[in-house]
Design a protein around this motif. Structure first.
Motif, PDB file in Angstrom:
ATOM      1  N   UNK A   1       7.588   1.181 -11.490  1.00  0.00           N
ATOM      2  CA  UNK A   1       7.553   1.010 -10.031  1.00  0.00           C
ATOM      3  C   UNK A   1       6.122   0.894  -9.512  1.00  0.00           C
ATOM      4  N   UNK A   2       5.921  -0.046  -8.597  1.00  0.00           N
ATOM      5  CA  UNK A   2       4.621  -0.238  -7.991  1.00  0.00           C
ATOM      6  C   UNK A   2       3.703  -1.173  -8.746  1.00  0.00           C
ATOM      7  N   UNK A   3       4.158  -1.729  -9.869  1.00  0.00           N
ATOM      8  CA  UNK A   3       3.321  -2.632 -10.661  1.00  0.00           C
ATOM      9  C   UNK A   3       3.076  -3.942  -9.920  1.00  0.00           C
ATOM     10  N   UNK A   4       1.835  -4.371  -9.869  1.00  0.00           N
ATOM     11  CA  UNK A   4       1.523  -5.713  -9.361  1.00  0.00           C
ATOM     12  C   UNK A   4       1.746  -6.687 -10.519  1.00  0.00           C
TER      13      UNK A   4
ATOM     14  N   UNK B   1       4.271  -6.974  -5.688  1.00  0.00           N
ATOM     15  CA  UNK B   1       4.374  -5.599  -6.187  1.00  0.00           C
ATOM     16  C   UNK B   1       5.843  -5.309  -6.454  1.00  0.00           C
ATOM     17  N   UNK B   2       6.157  -4.961  -7.688  1.00  0.00           N
ATOM     18  CA  UNK B   2       7.550  -4.831  -8.105  1.00  0.00           C
ATOM     19  C   UNK B   2       8.082  -3.423  -7.855  1.00  0.00           C
ATOM     20  N   UNK B   3       9.368  -3.352  -7.519  1.00  0.00           N
ATOM     21  CA  UNK B   3      10.002  -2.055  -7.295  1.00  0.00           C
ATOM     22  C   UNK B   3      10.287  -1.318  -8.601  1.00  0.00           C
ATOM     23  N   UNK B   4      10.228  -2.033  -9.722  1.00  0.00           N
ATOM     24  CA  UNK B   4      10.371  -1.361 -11.005  1.00  0.00           C
ATOM     25  C   UNK B   4      11.792  -1.100 -11.455  1.00  0.00           C
ATOM     26  N   UNK B   5      12.755  -1.887 -10.979  1.00  0.00           N
ATOM     27  CA  UNK B   5      14.132  -1.697 -11.432  1.00  0.00           C
ATOM     28  C   UNK B   5      14.329  -2.168 -12.870  1.00  0.00           C
TER      29      UNK B   5
ATOM     30  N   UNK C   1       0.801  -1.225   0.000  1.00  0.00           N
ATOM     31  CA  UNK C   1       0.000   0.000   0.000  1.00  0.00           C
ATOM     32  C   UNK C   1       0.837   1.280   0.000  1.00  0.00           C
ATOM     33  N   UNK C   2       2.152   1.174  -0.005  1.00  0.00           N
ATOM     34  CA  UNK C   2       2.965   2.383   0.009  1.00  0.00           C
ATOM     35  C   UNK C   2       2.968   3.038  -1.378  1.00  0.00           C
ATOM     36  N   UNK C   3       3.262   4.326  -1.475  1.00  0.00           N
ATOM     37  CA  UNK C   3       3.308   4.994  -2.776  1.00  0.00           C
ATOM     38  C   UNK C   3       4.322   4.346  -3.706  1.00  0.00           C
ATOM     39  N   UNK C   4       4.027   4.344  -5.002  1.00  0.00           N
ATOM     40  CA  UNK C   4       4.899   3.674  -5.972  1.00  0.00           C
ATOM     41  C   UNK C   4       6.324   4.196  -5.908  1.00  0.00           C
ATOM     42  N   UNK C   5       6.489   5.510  -5.748  1.00  0.00           N
ATOM     43  CA  UNK C   5       7.832   6.091  -5.719  1.00  0.00           C
ATOM     44  C   UNK C   5       8.647   5.554  -4.547  1.00  0.00           C
ATOM     45  N   UNK C   6       7.973   5.225  -3.450  1.00  0.00           N
ATOM     46  CA  UNK C   6       8.679   4.742  -2.257  1.00  0.00           C
ATOM     47  C   UNK C   6       9.262   3.355  -2.471  1.00  0.00           C
TER      48      UNK C   6
END
Length: 256
Positions: A246-249, A237-241, A17-22
């Motif tokens: 970022x934030x993609x399930x 939920x992926x960190x998007x590296x 549930x944290x913001x995608x940028x985080x």
């Protein structure tokens, strides 16, 4: 079963549930201490493995390392360091002599319908053995030549996000995250018999891609804990590296 995965269940809801940028903020990490689990996919030229079977093997192998007897003995420290940080995995492909060579390193190999994957004990990225670092990360795309059958009853299902294309290597890492999260939640729920039965089946899963409306309906929404207790669903939920935003399930794991 080993409590090594407990930290995953403890922080699951906050991460989801944290913001995608985080999710991409690594300012609190020491780069020299970052660990990643190598997931080695056996990709011979002929015959090439089925993509679905290879992903199912990778999903099982990643979890098998975490719940192996060694996880509470000689593997305990590196696993604890890895699991209490970011759960990074790096998929690589190997064939022939290179595939044989990775078996000299600590890990677990799983075979599913002729496809094989070996997950290794997580290493500090700066100390990755040459046997692993020389293996290629790219080029692991494998189309399925047939449509996978419907999942068998009693087998956990790992649903891949139908709106986000992923290479086989990326998907292998994501389904490995999914089995770990699912096992962590089963352990937290004291579902000991379910975990033992899953272990006896070599952590077999069914990796499938749902229709877009079914995917949307299955997402946990704003209350991940409720989705788990009422529907048996956990989300990766992926960190998007790499590959996805970022934030993609990327995967939904559905309890059997």
């Amino acid at each position: 079963m080993s409590p090594v995965l407990t930290p995953l269940a403890d922080r699951y809801a906050s991460w989801l549930t944290r913001p995608a940028a985080a999710t991409v903020d690594t300012s609190d990490e020491d780069p020299d201490q970052v660990r990643a689990m190598p997931v080695i996919l056996r990709v011979e030229r002929d015959p090439a493995p089925s993509r679905t079977a290879l992903l199912e093997a990778a999903a099982a192998a990643a979890l098998a390392v975490c719940l192996a007897p060694e996880a509470e003995a000689e593997w305990a420290e590196p696993l604890h360091e890895w699991i209490t940080g970011r759960i990074r995995k790096v998929s690589r492909r190997a064939r022939g002599a290179h595939w044989t060579a990775v078996h000299t390193l600590p890990g677990v190999t799983i075979e599913v319908d002729g496809a094989e994957a070996r997950a290794l004990l997580p290493y500090r990225v700066t100390e990755t053995p040459k046997i692993v670092s020389r293996l290629q990360i790219s080029g692991s795309e494998l189309p399925d030549t047939t449509t996978p059958a419907a999942p068998r009853p009693g087998v956990p299902v790992l649903w891949l996000n139908p709106t986000v294309p992923m290479t086989a290597g990326k998907a292998a890492a994501q389904v490995g995250h999914a089995t770990m999260l699912l096992a962590a939640h089963l352990h937290a729920a004291a579902a000991t018999e379910d975990l033992r039965a899953w272990a006896a089946a070599n952590f077999r899963t069914a990796v499938r891609t749902p229709a877009k409306p079914d995917w949307q309906a299955a997402l946990p929404g704003p209350d991940p804990a409720h989705a788990w207790t009422t529907r048996g669903v956990v989300a990766v939920r992926d960190a998007g590296f790499t590959e996805v935003a970022p934030g993609t399930v990327t995967v939904l794991a559905h309890r059997a």
